[in-house]
Structure formats: structure tokens, C-alpha cells
Enzyme design. Structure first.
Site, mmCIF file in Angstrom:
data_model
loop_
_atom_site.group_PDB
_atom_site.id
_atom_site.type_symbol
_atom_site.label_atom_id
_atom_site.label_comp_id
_atom_site.label_asym_id
_atom_site.label_seq_id
_atom_site.Cartn_x
_atom_site.Cartn_y
_atom_site.Cartn_z
ATOM 1 N N ARG A 35 -24.437 15.737 18.258
ATOM 2 C CA ARG A 35 -24.542 14.361 17.759
ATOM 3 C C ARG A 35 -23.420 13.460 18.259
ATOM 4 O O ARG A 35 -22.406 13.924 18.778
ATOM 5 C CB ARG A 35 -24.447 14.361 16.230
ATOM 6 C CG ARG A 35 -25.750 14.637 15.561
ATOM 7 C CD ARG A 35 -25.588 14.503 14.063
ATOM 8 N NE ARG A 35 -26.811 14.965 13.436
ATOM 9 C CZ ARG A 35 -26.912 15.324 12.171
ATOM 10 N NH1 ARG A 35 -25.852 15.313 11.384
ATOM 11 N NH2 ARG A 35 -28.065 15.707 11.668
ATOM 12 N N HIS A 79 -9.671 5.926 2.267
ATOM 13 C CA HIS A 79 -8.361 6.258 1.692
ATOM 14 C C HIS A 79 -7.994 7.742 1.790
ATOM 15 O O HIS A 79 -6.871 8.111 1.415
ATOM 16 C CB HIS A 79 -8.280 5.774 0.247
ATOM 17 C CG HIS A 79 -8.232 4.274 0.180
ATOM 18 N ND1 HIS A 79 -9.367 3.509 0.302
ATOM 19 C CD2 HIS A 79 -7.200 3.407 0.066
ATOM 20 C CE1 HIS A 79 -9.032 2.227 0.249
ATOM 21 N NE2 HIS A 79 -7.729 2.138 0.111
ATOM 22 N N GLY A 112 0.826 -1.207 0.000
ATOM 23 C CA GLY A 112 0.000 0.000 0.000
ATOM 24 C C GLY A 112 0.861 1.258 0.000
ATOM 25 O O GLY A 112 1.871 1.318 0.689
ATOM 26 N N MET A 121 -8.322 3.316 9.475
ATOM 27 C CA MET A 121 -7.536 2.196 8.961
ATOM 28 C C MET A 121 -6.524 1.713 10.000
ATOM 29 O O MET A 121 -6.476 2.214 11.125
ATOM 30 C CB MET A 121 -6.809 2.615 7.689
ATOM 31 C CG MET A 121 -7.684 2.634 6.469
ATOM 32 S SD MET A 121 -6.665 2.928 5.004
ATOM 33 C CE MET A 121 -7.845 2.590 3.701
ATOM 34 N N GLY A 143 5.276 -7.810 4.479
ATOM 35 C CA GLY A 143 5.208 -8.796 3.395
ATOM 36 C C GLY A 143 6.218 -8.464 2.302
ATOM 37 O O GLY A 143 6.951 -9.341 1.818
ATOM 38 N N ASP A 173 0.146 2.157 8.831
ATOM 39 C CA ASP A 173 -0.399 1.466 10.003
ATOM 40 C C ASP A 173 0.489 1.528 11.248
ATOM 41 O O ASP A 173 0.024 1.221 12.336
ATOM 42 C CB ASP A 173 -0.654 -0.012 9.666
ATOM 43 C CG ASP A 173 -1.597 -0.180 8.477
ATOM 44 O OD1 ASP A 173 -2.413 0.727 8.247
ATOM 45 O OD2 ASP A 173 -1.507 -1.206 7.787
ATOM 46 N N ARG A 190 -5.351 -1.868 9.602
ATOM 47 C CA ARG A 190 -5.326 -3.336 9.475
ATOM 48 C C ARG A 190 -5.422 -3.982 10.860
ATOM 49 O O ARG A 190 -6.384 -3.712 11.562
ATOM 50 C CB ARG A 190 -4.060 -3.777 8.743
ATOM 51 C CG ARG A 190 -4.275 -4.988 7.847
ATOM 52 C CD ARG A 190 -2.989 -5.370 7.157
ATOM 53 N NE ARG A 190 -2.716 -4.514 6.018
ATOM 54 C CZ ARG A 190 -3.100 -4.775 4.775
ATOM 55 N NH1 ARG A 190 -3.776 -5.859 4.517
ATOM 56 N NH2 ARG A 190 -2.798 -3.948 3.791
HETATM 57 O O1 F6P Z 1 -1.718 -1.185 5.137
HETATM 58 C C1 F6P Z 1 -2.244 0.037 4.749
HETATM 59 C C2 F6P Z 1 -3.738 -0.039 4.568
HETATM 60 O O2 F6P Z 1 -4.211 1.234 4.214
HETATM 61 C C3 F6P Z 1 -4.495 -0.597 5.768
HETATM 62 O O3 F6P Z 1 -4.662 0.348 6.785
HETATM 63 C C4 F6P Z 1 -5.776 -1.053 5.114
HETATM 64 O O4 F6P Z 1 -6.353 -2.118 5.839
HETATM 65 C C5 F6P Z 1 -5.317 -1.528 3.775
HETATM 66 O O5 F6P Z 1 -4.053 -0.926 3.530
HETATM 67 C C6 F6P Z 1 -6.242 -1.220 2.635
HETATM 68 O O6 F6P Z 1 -5.596 -1.621 1.474
HETATM 69 P P1 F6P Z 1 -6.097 -1.427 -0.015
HETATM 70 O O7 F6P Z 1 -7.119 -0.359 -0.030
HETATM 71 O O8 F6P Z 1 -4.866 -1.054 -0.787
HETATM 72 O O9 F6P Z 1 -6.611 -2.746 -0.431
#
Ligand code: F6P
Length: 412
Positions: free
Chosen positions: A232, A330, A11, A239, A151, A197, A241
Site C-alpha cells: 500500500r 499527539h 505546548g 506535526m 511566544g 517543532d 506547525r
Molecule cells: O508546537 C507544538 C505543536 O505540537 C505543533 O507541532 C502543533 O501544530 C501544535 O503544537 C498543536 O497544538 P495543540 O494541540 O496544543 O493545540
């Protein structure tokens, strides 16, 4: 003269361009040739199979001027408007490209990765890696800087350990000459951790995490306007992961009422009661709005995911709060790098080139990290193994062990 290449993988994250810039400029300043690989490992596998006749002739003639112009700022650019893009310019069929000083000018401030990234399935196969080795040796490259997640960095280490086998096979097949095999007996690699992350052990910070956190803070500031105005509740999914760093730090930075992260699931079986009690009491002492942050990987004690929509239903049904869910997605990953994501990748990129220049067949592959504000080198596979064992500990519900693995001081 060492020829080294840099690639970005996995990513994208803010700061990757600063890495490429620093590696390229340091390499050139130290008398090396700098190359970039476009589209991550996929570019290594694709190589430069589609050289135009013009480029092939220039190689054959070794015309110094033309070959010197074989940089992506100059001779390799095709003007017919087809093919792939780099820096907004056209470049067809070439994935391993020599670059010059000017090619990376101003890359500090650009988000994402200008040389592209991809999740390559072919590089995961041994055949794919052999093709990658061939494409590198063809260009005379045997030193690689990889900027990516765990990875991608593991892939780099596998590639390095297999390299002598690839060289032997390529020589046996007659794809490379005896001289090429002798000149490129070993692959030197070094890894930099690019990930929003902040999920790698043995480094305090990954490249892109500070910027992503900053983006999240900006979003929460914006959401606060509506939250205050209408009194509210907002449930924000961020994000990360399997890592809760972004959620936790965003919660601290923005004064969230409640935060859910994977590493520390709510202690209570009925966490809903606990959350509602806390939010209710915050409201009673004068809190006009409610912010709950949930990491995308958040889980409960039974390892079931905790979803933003479910939290919203709980807040609506039990507390009668007018609640909305916002998934930041994103927007967290993109945009201009903050200052720290320019400084840290620059210092790490310089260190990466130094590490490559000093590497021997016996030194381990290094990961460049940062610890207590100092740029450090650590054995890459040790960092990957420690990161993985945190994941295993979490999946075994051993959360305290997971936290102490991630941060050894936690155990003391
Ligand atoms: O590892 C970066 C990250 O943005 C994570 O936070 C998220 O889970 C994942 O990549 C989303 O990846 P993509 O949108 O590229 O599939």
C-alpha cells in the site's frame, strides 16, 4: 539567598520535566531556594491567593520547620481529594510552590510537564502581568526560568522590561512595602526552548524535538508492516506547525518516497506530476510500499496548504495505489523522553541557573541553546527576531532567504 522559580509554557514537550529537575536541583545545590510555578504563566497570575489559614499562620509566625515543609512534597498538600493535582497528589489553590530535592526525583523519565502548562490570556494583558509581579514579590521571587516556545519566551522578556513599572505601581498602591520594592527592583529571566517543532533560530535543537522524531519513526516502522504486506501507499501527516524539521528528518530516517515541508514547497506548479513520476519509478525499481510524509504546515508555491487527503486522492486516482492517510497527532508529543531529551535539558537547566546567578540589570535576557554539541547562551530577543524573520520570509514566498536565515551556512 536567591529564590528562583521555574515554569513551563506553551505546548508540552518531552524533556520539560528534566529541565525542572535540573533547575531545582542546581538551585538547591548552589544555596538558592527553588520554586515551581504550576500551569505556566496562568499560575503566576493566579498566585497563592487561596492560602489556607494554616499556611497563612505559618507564614506569619515564620515557624522555620513548618515553612520549610511548605514544599509540594509536604506541607502544601491537602488531603481532602479536591483541587489541583501535581505529581498525582492534591494541592489546592497554590500555584507558586517551593520545592525540595526529593520533589523532582525520577522526573527524567516522565513525558509532558508535571507542573502543568497553559495558554494564559490574562498574562497577555499588562494588568495580568502586574498581578503576576505581585504574586512573585509576595513570595520573594525575582528570578525566573521559562521553558517554552518563542511566544512564551517573548512574554518573559516583555515581563522583564516592564518589571520596574509594576514594582512602582504596586508600591504606589500600597500592595508591596518600600523594602520589598527595593529588594525586588529587577527581574532576572532566562529562557529554554521547549518545543517538539525544532523551530527556534540560534539553537540546533529544541527540547522535545528528538523524542517526537523518535515517536514518528516508531509509528512509521509500525505502519511499514501493513504497507509492505498489502503493498500500500501511506500518507503520514506529522506535526511541526510552520517548521518542516520533523517531517524532513522522519523522511530521511524512514526512507520516505516523498516529503512536503513548509520551507521548501515543491518547485513545480504541477507538483502532482512530479510526485507521481517519482513514486512510479520507485515502484518500478522494486519498491513494494510507498510512504509520503507531509508536514502539517506544508504549502505549495502559491502558499496554499498541501493536505494529506488531497495527496491520497492523487495517488489513488493517478497511480491506482491502495492509499491510506494516518495523522500521527499527539502521539508524537507524548511519552518518555529519549536519552538526548534528558541530557540536553539537564545541561541547559544547569546553565540556566548559572545565567540567573550572573545576571545583572544590564545583561540581556538569555536563551540557553545548543550549538555544535555545546550548551550556549544567546540573547533571547535576537533568537526570537531571527525566528520571526524566517516566518516573514516564507510568507513573502522568499524561501531561499528563509532557509538562509534559519541556517546561515545555507547562504554561503
Ligand atoms: O508546537 C507544538 C505543536 O505540537 C505543533 O507541532 C502543533 O501544530 C501544535 O503544537 C498543536 O497544538 P495543540 O494541540 O496544543 O493545540
Amino acid at each position: 539567598k536567591m529564590k528562583l522559580a521555574v515554569l513551563t509554557s506553551g505546548g508540552d514537550s518531552a524533556g520539560m520535566n528534566a529541565v525542572v529537575r535540573a533547575v531545582v536541583k542546581t538551585a538547591i545545590a548552589k544555596g538558592c531556594e527553588a520554586w515551581v510555578v504550576r500551569e505556566g504563566y496562568e499560575g503566576l497570575v493566579r498566585g497563592n491567593a487561596h492560602d489556607t489559614q494554616e499556611v497563612q499562620d505559618a507564614r506569619a509566625s515564620e515557624d522555620a520547620t513548618f515553612v520549610n515543609n511548605l514544599r509540594f512534597g509536604d506541607g502544601e498538600l491537602l488531603k481532602d481529594g479536591t483541587g489541583d493535582y501535581i505529581s498525582g497528589r492534591t494541592l489546592r489553590g497554590r500555584y507558586i510552590v517551593r520545592v525540595g530535592w526529593d520533589d523532582v526525583r525520577g522526573w527524567f523519565g516522565e513525558g509532558g510537564t508535571l507542573i502543568g502548562t497553559a495558554r494564559s490570556t490574562t498574562f497577555r494583558t499588562k494588568e495580568g502581568r502586574q498581578t503576576a509581579a505581585y504574586n512573585m514579590i509576595k513570595e520573594g521571587i525575582d528570578a525566573l526560568v521559562v521553558c517554552g516556545g518563542d511566544g512564551s519566551l517573548t512574554g518573559a522578556d516583555v515581563f522583564r522590561s516592564e518589571w520596574p513599572q509594576h514594582v512602582a505601581a504596586l508600591k504606589a498602591d500600597g500592595q508591596i512595602t518600600e523594602e520589598q520594592a527595593i529588594a525586588h527592583q529587577h527581574l532576572r529571566i532566562v529562557g529554554l526552548v521547549g518545543s517538539i517543532d525544532n523551530d527556534m533560530s540560534m539553537t540546533d535543537m529544541t527540547i522535545g524535538a528528538p523524542t517526537a522524531l523518535h515517536r514518528i519513526c516508531e509509528s512509521i516502522d509500525n505502519i511499514n508492516s501493513t504497507a509492505y504486506s498489502h503493498s500500500r501507499a501511506f500518507v503520514l501527516e506529522v506535526m511541526g506547525r510552520h517548521c518542516g524539521w520533523l517531517a524532513l528528518m522522519a523522511g530521511v530516517s524512514c526512507g520516505a518516497d516523498f516529503i512536503f515541508i513548509p520551507e521548501n514547497p515543491p518547485a513545480e506548479e504541477k507538483w502532482e506530476d512530479h510526485m507521481c513520476k517519482m513514486i512510479q519509478s520507485n515502484r518500478e525499481i522494486g519498491q513494494r510500499k510507498t510512504i509520503v510524509i507531509v508536514a502539517e504546515g506544508a504549502i505549495d508555491r502559491n502558499l496554499n496548504p498541501i493536505r494529506a487527503d488531497y495527496i491520497k486522492d492523487v495517488l489513488t486516482d493517478r497511480l491506482g495505489l491502495d492509499t491510506r492517510v494516518t495523522t500521527l497527532g499527539h502521539t508524537q508529543r507524548g511519552g518518555a523522553p529519549c536519552a538526548y531529551d534528558r541530557i540536553m535539558p539537564t545541561l541547559q537547566g544547569i546553565e540556566a541557573v548559572e545565567a540567573l546567578l550572573q545576571a545583572t540589570p544590564d545583561t540581556p535576557s538569555f536563551m540557553i541553546g545548543v550549538s555544535e554539541n555545546k550548551i550556549i547562551r544567546v540573547p533571547l530577543m535576537e533568537a526570537v527576531a531571527m525566528t520571526r524573520s524566517v516566518g516573514v520570509a516564507i510568507s513573502e514566498k522568499n524561501f531561499d532567504k528563509a532557509m538562509s536565515l534559519r541556517d546561515p551556512e545555507f547562504a554561503e
